[in-house]
Design an enzyme around this catalytic site. Sequence first.
Site, short mmCIF file in Angstrom:
data_model
loop_
_atom_site.label_atom_id
_atom_site.label_comp_id
_atom_site.label_asym_id
_atom_site.label_seq_id
_atom_site.Cartn_x
_atom_site.Cartn_y
_atom_site.Cartn_z
N HIS A 1 -68.44 9.36 -15.22
CA HIS A 1 -69.32 9.32 -14.04
C HIS A 1 -70.64 8.68 -14.43
CE1 HIS A 1 -66.64 11.86 -11.62
NE2 HIS A 1 -66.36 12.47 -12.77
N LEU A 2 -70.90 7.49 -13.90
CA LEU A 2 -72.12 6.76 -14.27
C LEU A 2 -73.26 6.98 -13.27
CD1 LEU A 2 -70.58 3.42 -15.60
CD2 LEU A 2 -71.42 5.38 -16.92
N HIS B 1 -62.30 8.03 -17.70
CA HIS B 1 -62.89 8.95 -16.71
C HIS B 1 -64.35 9.23 -17.03
CE1 HIS B 1 -61.94 12.49 -13.86
NE2 HIS B 1 -63.24 12.33 -13.91
N ASP C 1 -62.05 11.46 -7.09
CA ASP C 1 -62.48 12.46 -8.07
C ASP C 1 -63.84 13.05 -7.71
OD1 ASP C 1 -62.13 13.96 -10.55
OD2 ASP C 1 -63.87 12.82 -11.22
N HIS D 1 -57.99 14.97 -16.06
CA HIS D 1 -58.40 16.20 -16.75
C HIS D 1 -57.44 17.38 -16.58
CE1 HIS D 1 -59.91 16.75 -12.72
NE2 HIS D 1 -60.98 16.01 -12.90
N ASP E 1 -64.32 12.74 -18.89
CA ASP E 1 -64.92 13.28 -17.67
C ASP E 1 -66.43 13.48 -17.86
OD1 ASP E 1 -65.20 14.11 -15.07
OD2 ASP E 1 -64.18 16.03 -15.32
N ASN F 1 -67.43 8.53 -7.20
CA ASN F 1 -68.19 9.51 -6.40
C ASN F 1 -69.70 9.35 -6.56
OD1 ASN F 1 -68.03 10.48 -9.03
ND2 ASN F 1 -68.11 12.62 -8.42
N HIS G 1 -57.86 14.20 -9.06
CA HIS G 1 -58.42 15.51 -9.41
C HIS G 1 -57.55 16.55 -8.70
CE1 HIS G 1 -62.09 18.22 -9.95
NE2 HIS G 1 -61.30 18.93 -9.18
ZN ZN Z 1 -62.43 15.73 -11.43
ZN ZN Z 2 -64.61 13.58 -12.99
#
Ligand code: ZN
Ligand code: ZN
Length: 436
Positions: A68-69, A66, A158, A238, A313, A100, A185
């Site tokens: 986020h790039l 998990h 997510d 998460h 996350d 996202n 999520h």
């Molecule tokens: Zn999330």
């Molecule tokens: Zn996330």
Amino acid sequence: MSESSEVLFIEGGRVIDPASGVDGVRTVVLRGGQVAEVAERVERPRDARVIDARGRWVTPGFIDAHVHLREPGQEYKETVETGARAAVAGGFTAVLAMPNTVPPNDSVAVTELVLARAAQAGLARVYPVGCISKGQKGEELAEMGELFQAGCVAFSDDGRPVSSSGLMRRALEYARTFGAPLAVHEEDLALVGKGVMNEGPAATRLGLKGNPAQAEEVMVSRDVALVELTGGRLHVCHLSTAGAVRAVRDAKARGLAVTAEVAPHHLALTDEDVAASGYDTDFKMAPPLRSDADRAAVRAALADGTIDCIATDHAPHSAVEKAVEFDVALNGILGLETAFSVCLALVREGALGERRLVEALTAAPARIFGLPGGSLAAGSPADVAILDPGAEWRCDPERLHSKSRNTPWKGKTMIGRCTHTLVGGNLVYELARGER
Ligand SMILES: [Zn+2]
Ligand SMILES: [Zn+2]
């Protein structure tokens, strides 16, 4: 990922590889991008390269389910390259890139862009996660079949939940046809309301609006029921509450295909830390830091396997997005470069065994998402983390490899650090000697 043709010996370290049941001092031999051998005594050819791992742990490279790039679209926060650099600095050799982005990863074009950027960077392996719904709007299913063909290993909206039960049902049915999990999520937005931290005494004292634990619990319970209806696969992102732990434990006991992850911050911190920090927005994320009882529940669930894996996350945000009042700050914190030391503290406190810690960072995520790696068995990818469990370091946000700085551990003394990371047999990260 180009595979190294060199022969590399990692000598003298304590190999902890739960997937193959090894825990002891061994030599790890890497050749042709794969693990060739793990043994107590191995004859070393003269021309072999050697890494001296005495006093350290040698584990399969960590896999973060998990992350986020932020690329495409929010490269000011992070890029695939900077995120992958942060990953390998933290011992992670593979990450799942959440969809996202801007635009979201609901198209083959975005999936291919993420894969191309990851190949250019040549650092961690990056596995894209595709959207569940087009534009993550929660209305129409994305072309999950095409995304899966293009390389997505899971699906997620997510950043937000899948609020429509009908859409979630169809998504579980669709993803079941190719065996991919939905990584979800879990928050009921009607219950979250305007809540910005966990609902409880700390929020009341601070005068901040609360987000009740039940906002997560009702959604996990709903999705467990939908797994029962569809035979699909649910991965709870998460997980942060005692109620959600109960729902997952019950689902597993009934043999349903439900797995779960927990983030280091939910294992380490509580809503009282929000108060103690003086409304520091680097303590704001979704789901929020919970009560002490919730923290105890997720720790116990991780230890007993109810929660399968640890996922960070990792959610980079720029300083301007965080340097605002707590109410309006964006949710999320960095995770890749602090995860090992934060989780190792649980081992020192007696809340988690060493082998279980390593398993939750390696074999467990590999199993859930069907990924190579997570093991040092012969023939596995030569993805390795070498870790100094006693190394003390100060978390200076300016020295992190991520493009962003939003970490609640800024200025804190951390114990445990990655010193070397190998991906496909290539040394992609080495901690500078002056810092060891
Ligand atoms: Zn999330
Ligand atoms: Zn996330």
